[in-house]
Design a protein around this motif. Structure first.
Motif, PDB file in Angstrom:
ATOM      1  N   THR A   3       0.806  -1.224   0.000  1.00  0.00           N
ATOM      2  CA  THR A   3       0.000   0.000   0.000  1.00  0.00           C
ATOM      3  C   THR A   3       0.838   1.273   0.000  1.00  0.00           C
ATOM      4  OG1 THR A   3      -0.146   0.084   2.414  1.00  0.00           O
ATOM      5  CG2 THR A   3      -1.880  -1.143   1.252  1.00  0.00           C
ATOM      6  N   ARG A  15      -5.198   5.920   8.793  1.00  0.00           N
ATOM      7  CA  ARG A  15      -4.029   6.807   8.664  1.00  0.00           C
ATOM      8  C   ARG A  15      -3.917   7.737   9.869  1.00  0.00           C
ATOM      9  NH1 ARG A  15      -5.352   5.970   3.180  1.00  0.00           N
ATOM     10  NH2 ARG A  15      -6.997   7.545   3.171  1.00  0.00           N
ATOM     11  N   SER A  24       0.197   5.568   3.339  1.00  0.00           N
ATOM     12  CA  SER A  24      -0.576   4.389   2.967  1.00  0.00           C
ATOM     13  C   SER A  24      -1.672   4.783   1.986  1.00  0.00           C
ATOM     14  CB  SER A  24      -1.195   3.738   4.207  1.00  0.00           C
ATOM     15  OG  SER A  24      -1.930   2.604   3.816  1.00  0.00           O
ATOM     16  N   PRO A  75      -1.643  -1.832   5.838  1.00  0.00           N
ATOM     17  CA  PRO A  75      -0.220  -1.716   5.521  1.00  0.00           C
ATOM     18  C   PRO A  75       0.503  -3.035   5.803  1.00  0.00           C
ATOM     19  CG  PRO A  75      -0.959   0.109   6.900  1.00  0.00           C
ATOM     20  CD  PRO A  75      -2.066  -0.896   6.874  1.00  0.00           C
TER      21      PRO A  75
END
Length: 180
Positions: free
Chosen positions: A93, A121, A134, A151
């Motif tokens: 990612t 995030r 990401s 991730p």
């Protein structure tokens, strides 16, 4: 052998096949890592996700460890076609030239859930500023399968599982028509 090509959204069946009654929910974990798939180093995040799902009573399909790129799409096809309620990918990612998990995932998503990735995030940035890099997606495929790209780092996976702990049952209940 070339993995099956992911179906373009216009090629998907318009009707959802009837599913036999299941007592539990089924999940597939897909690890996108060329080095782990090649045996260069062990998969460190897939077993964590498998254990988390197992502790919650999920039926797990055998984890797939695939090279970055098109193989991710092939694994997604297999998981969705098998009727999985949840597909969790880990890895691929970021922004390296080999990170293509988001591009492999996007064609499958009928409805994106951007708030999940925004929150992932946000949570990750409390530990590392790199979390904002990401590029993963989350969304619904064929009206019945939640797909989420986590991730490839152990910390990113822990953040993602914490987020899923908060919302996963509600999402799947809604997908299966359970009133809230």
């Amino acid at each position: 052998m070339t993995p099956p090509r992911p179906q373009h959204p216009s090629e998907r069946a318009s009707e959802h096949p009837s599913q036999p009654h299941r007592t539990g929910r089924t999940a597939q974990v897909i690890v996108a890592s060329t080095r782990a798939a090649g045996g260069v180093y062990p998969d460190r995040t897939g077993p964590v996700i498998d254990a988390w799902l197992g502790e919650r009573g999920w039926t797990l399909r055998e984890r797939r460890v695939v090279p970055d790129g098109d193989a991710v799409g092939g694994a997604l096809v297999a998981a969705v076609d098998a009727g999985c309620d949840l597909v969790v990918t880990t890895g691929g990612t970021g922004v390296s030239p080999h990170d293509h998990t988001p591009e492999q995932t996007l064609p499958f998503l009928d409805r994106k859930l951007p708030g999940l990735m925004e929150e992932l995030r946000r949570r990750g940035s409390a530990s590392t500023p790199l979390a904002v890099l990401s590029r993963g997606y989350a969304g619904i495929c064929r009206g019945r399968t939640l797909i989420i790209n986590l991730p490839g780092s152990p910390g990113g996976v822990q953040d993602g599982l914490g987020l899923l702990d908060d919302v996963l049952d509600h999402i799947l209940d809604q997908l299966h028509g359970v009133d809230h």
